[in-house]
Design an enzyme around this catalytic site. Structure first.
Site, PDB file in Angstrom:
ATOM      1  N   SER A 142      -2.218 -11.891   1.048  1.00 42.10           N
ATOM      2  CA  SER A 142      -2.400 -12.571  -0.234  1.00 42.10           C
ATOM      3  C   SER A 142      -3.686 -13.381  -0.137  1.00 42.10           C
ATOM      4  O   SER A 142      -4.129 -13.730   0.973  1.00 42.10           O
ATOM      5  CB  SER A 142      -1.219 -13.511  -0.458  1.00 42.10           C
ATOM      6  OG  SER A 142      -1.514 -14.457  -1.470  1.00 42.10           O
ATOM      7  N   TYR A 155       4.413 -19.773   3.214  1.00 42.28           N
ATOM      8  CA  TYR A 155       3.905 -18.490   2.681  1.00 42.28           C
ATOM      9  C   TYR A 155       2.459 -18.287   3.121  1.00 42.28           C
ATOM     10  O   TYR A 155       2.087 -17.241   3.651  1.00 42.28           O
ATOM     11  CB  TYR A 155       4.022 -18.501   1.157  1.00 42.28           C
ATOM     12  CG  TYR A 155       3.576 -17.229   0.478  1.00 42.28           C
ATOM     13  CD1 TYR A 155       4.396 -16.110   0.451  1.00 42.28           C
ATOM     14  CD2 TYR A 155       2.333 -17.154  -0.164  1.00 42.28           C
ATOM     15  CE1 TYR A 155       3.994 -14.944  -0.195  1.00 42.28           C
ATOM     16  CE2 TYR A 155       1.925 -15.990  -0.805  1.00 42.28           C
ATOM     17  CZ  TYR A 155       2.767 -14.887  -0.821  1.00 42.28           C
ATOM     18  OH  TYR A 155       2.361 -13.737  -1.451  1.00 42.28           O
TER      19      TYR A 155
HETATM   20  P1  NAP Z   1       8.923  -8.860  -5.290  1.00 46.99           P
HETATM   21  O1  NAP Z   1       8.883  -8.265  -6.651  1.00 46.99           O
HETATM   22  O2  NAP Z   1       9.744 -10.069  -5.061  1.00 46.99           O
HETATM   23  O3  NAP Z   1       9.369  -7.704  -4.279  1.00 46.99           O
HETATM   24  C1  NAP Z   1       9.562  -7.994  -2.921  1.00 46.99           C
HETATM   25  C2  NAP Z   1      10.029  -6.744  -2.217  1.00 46.99           C
HETATM   26  O4  NAP Z   1      10.297  -7.081  -0.838  1.00 46.99           O
HETATM   27  C3  NAP Z   1      11.304  -6.196  -2.801  1.00 46.99           C
HETATM   28  O5  NAP Z   1      11.278  -4.785  -2.781  1.00 46.99           O
HETATM   29  C4  NAP Z   1      12.365  -6.713  -1.852  1.00 46.99           C
HETATM   30  O6  NAP Z   1      13.466  -5.831  -1.859  1.00 46.99           O
HETATM   31  C5  NAP Z   1      11.621  -6.681  -0.522  1.00 46.99           C
HETATM   32  N1  NAP Z   1      12.206  -7.576   0.469  1.00 46.99           N
HETATM   33  C6  NAP Z   1      12.297  -8.923   0.433  1.00 46.99           C
HETATM   34  N2  NAP Z   1      12.949  -9.385   1.512  1.00 46.99           N
HETATM   35  C7  NAP Z   1      13.264  -8.293   2.272  1.00 46.99           C
HETATM   36  C8  NAP Z   1      13.942  -8.103   3.501  1.00 46.99           C
HETATM   37  N3  NAP Z   1      14.435  -9.139   4.210  1.00 46.99           N
HETATM   38  N4  NAP Z   1      14.094  -6.848   3.987  1.00 46.99           N
HETATM   39  C9  NAP Z   1      13.620  -5.783   3.275  1.00 46.99           C
HETATM   40  N5  NAP Z   1      12.945  -5.901   2.109  1.00 46.99           N
HETATM   41  C10 NAP Z   1      12.782  -7.141   1.613  1.00 46.99           C
HETATM   42  O7  NAP Z   1       7.474  -9.226  -4.789  1.00 46.99           O
HETATM   43  P2  NAP Z   1       6.056  -8.514  -5.014  1.00 46.99           P
HETATM   44  O8  NAP Z   1       5.274  -9.374  -5.900  1.00 46.99           O
HETATM   45  O9  NAP Z   1       6.237  -7.085  -5.346  1.00 46.99           O
HETATM   46  O10 NAP Z   1       5.455  -8.686  -3.549  1.00 46.99           O
HETATM   47  C11 NAP Z   1       5.154  -7.606  -2.685  1.00 46.99           C
HETATM   48  C12 NAP Z   1       4.170  -8.111  -1.634  1.00 46.99           C
HETATM   49  O11 NAP Z   1       2.953  -8.495  -2.285  1.00 46.99           O
HETATM   50  C13 NAP Z   1       4.664  -9.357  -0.897  1.00 46.99           C
HETATM   51  O12 NAP Z   1       4.329  -9.280   0.463  1.00 46.99           O
HETATM   52  C14 NAP Z   1       3.902 -10.481  -1.578  1.00 46.99           C
HETATM   53  O13 NAP Z   1       3.748 -11.601  -0.735  1.00 46.99           O
HETATM   54  C15 NAP Z   1       2.590  -9.797  -1.886  1.00 46.99           C
HETATM   55  N6  NAP Z   1       1.823 -10.452  -2.954  1.00 46.99           N
HETATM   56  C16 NAP Z   1       2.328 -10.545  -4.219  1.00 46.99           C
HETATM   57  C17 NAP Z   1       1.588 -11.182  -5.195  1.00 46.99           C
HETATM   58  C18 NAP Z   1       2.090 -11.328  -6.614  1.00 46.99           C
HETATM   59  O14 NAP Z   1       1.491 -12.095  -7.404  1.00 46.99           O
HETATM   60  N7  NAP Z   1       3.151 -10.647  -7.008  1.00 46.99           N
HETATM   61  C19 NAP Z   1       0.318 -11.704  -4.890  1.00 46.99           C
HETATM   62  C20 NAP Z   1      -0.165 -11.580  -3.594  1.00 46.99           C
HETATM   63  C21 NAP Z   1       0.588 -10.944  -2.636  1.00 46.99           C
HETATM   64  P3  NAP Z   1      15.012  -6.236  -1.693  1.00 46.99           P
HETATM   65  O15 NAP Z   1      15.208  -7.569  -2.333  1.00 46.99           O
HETATM   66  O16 NAP Z   1      15.692  -5.098  -2.340  1.00 46.99           O
HETATM   67  O17 NAP Z   1      15.238  -6.271  -0.210  1.00 46.99           O
END
Ligand code: NAP
Length: 282
Positions: A142, A155
């Site tokens: 991120s 984070y």
């Molecule tokens: P999200 O919608 O909350 O999705 C998170 C994903 O991670 C879900 O598929 C969740 O699936 C899985 N997950 C969480 N805990 C887990 C565990 N213990 N074991 C296995 N799977 C797990 O978040 P997102 O925005 O798509 O984020 C994806 C990545 O992008 C993350 O690393 C986040 O830090 C990064 N990111 C996001 C943003 C943003 O603005 N959205 C910005 C920068 C970086 P389950 O709950 O089904 O396990």
């Protein structure tokens, strides 16, 4: 890894959010997919969608923090496809909060899911990749791992850790055919954790902070693998300039940083979350 067709990728965090976009982008390149997350039903739906796009895809439900689940993920991949070409460590959690009041288990969970699990899963797939002298790891970090983001202490620590993990992996394994990229998105629109935070707290980022689309993040994941890019900053506007400024002159950057408004934004999210918790929510 110029040619992605018929390669096999493990993608964690594939049940929703950015993971579904990354799955689509990889499927678009002809990559067969092993999808991992805890939500079995959602994961199977994503796998079905990928099969409809013409690639082979299996869902392997499990928790990335659990050693047996990680082992099962690797074994299921080898049993189905006999190879692992790509690992995308995308699973992640964020708990925006006032650090001094954050419970220890929340701090540990953030590091465990975001960083330690990626480190351990990477170590499990590296020997398989080294056998073929080919492989690519993508770590989803991120901008919070590159610039100061208040109210996101564990984070940001986990994401900065992924930056270091990636750089060191490249240093150790690239000469043996296995490489790594770190992808650092800013705030993402349309899907994912920031959209959820916006809904929960009723907030909006200012113009300078901006957002990027999940499709752009996913296409940059593919670009990172194909072009073997060490780092992709996915930020609307001159992301690399902002990050270079933060690294070259951290003191000066701190003084101008408030114009991006992320301190105020994340404070509001942290406040809303505390209020919800005090009223008996999660
Ligand atoms: P999200 O919608 O909350 O999705 C998170 C994903 O991670 C879900 O598929 C969740 O699936 C899985 N997950 C969480 N805990 C887990 C565990 N213990 N074991 C296995 N799977 C797990 O978040 P997102 O925005 O798509 O984020 C994806 C990545 O992008 C993350 O690393 C986040 O830090 C990064 N990111 C996001 C943003 C943003 O603005 N959205 C910005 C920068 C970086 P389950 O709950 O089904 O396990």
């Amino acid at each position: 890894m110029r040619q992605l067709k018929n390669r096999t990728a493990i993608l964690t965090g594939a049940s929703r959010g950015l993971g579904t976009y990354i799955a689509r982008a990889l499927a678009g390149e002809g990559v067969n997919l092993v999808l991992a997350a805890r939500s079995a039903g959602e994961l199977e739906r994503v796998a079905e969608e990928m099969r409809a796009l013409g690639v082979r895809a299996i869902a392997v439900p499990g928790d990335v923090t659990v050693a047996e689940d990680r082992q099962r993920l690797v074994e299921a991949t080898l049993a189905e496809f006999g190879r692992i070409d790509i690992l995308v460590n995308n699973a992640g959690i964020e708990v925006t909060a006032h650090f001094e009041r954050q419970p220890e288990e929340e701090l540990r969970a953030t590091i465990d899911v975001n960083l330690t699990s990626a480190l351990l899963l990477t170590r499990q797939v590296i020997p398989v990749m080294l056998e073929r002298k080919a492989g690519h790891i993508v770590n989803m970090a991120s901008l919070a791992g590159k610039v100061p983001v208040p109210f996101s202490v564990p984070y940001a620590a986990s994401k900065a850790g992924l930056v270091g993990l990636t750089e060191s992996l490249r240093g150790e394994f690239r000469s043996r055919g296995v490489s790594a990229s770190v992808v650092c998105p800013g705030l993402v629109s349309e899907a994912g954790m920031y959209v959820q935070m916006q809904q929960d707290a009723g907030v909006k980022e200012n113009f300078l902070a901006g957002t990027v689309t999940p499709k752009k993040v996913a296409s940059d994941v593919v670009k990172a693998i194909k072009r073997d890019r060490p780092e992709m900053l996915v930020y609307r506007g001159p992301g690399r300039l902002v990050s270079a400024f933060a690294e070259a002159a951290p003191g000066a950057f701190e003084r101008v940083f408030p114009i991006f408004g992320t301190g105020t934004l994340f404070r509001k999210i942290a406040d809303a979350r505390e209020k919800q918790r005090d009223q008996g929510g999660t």
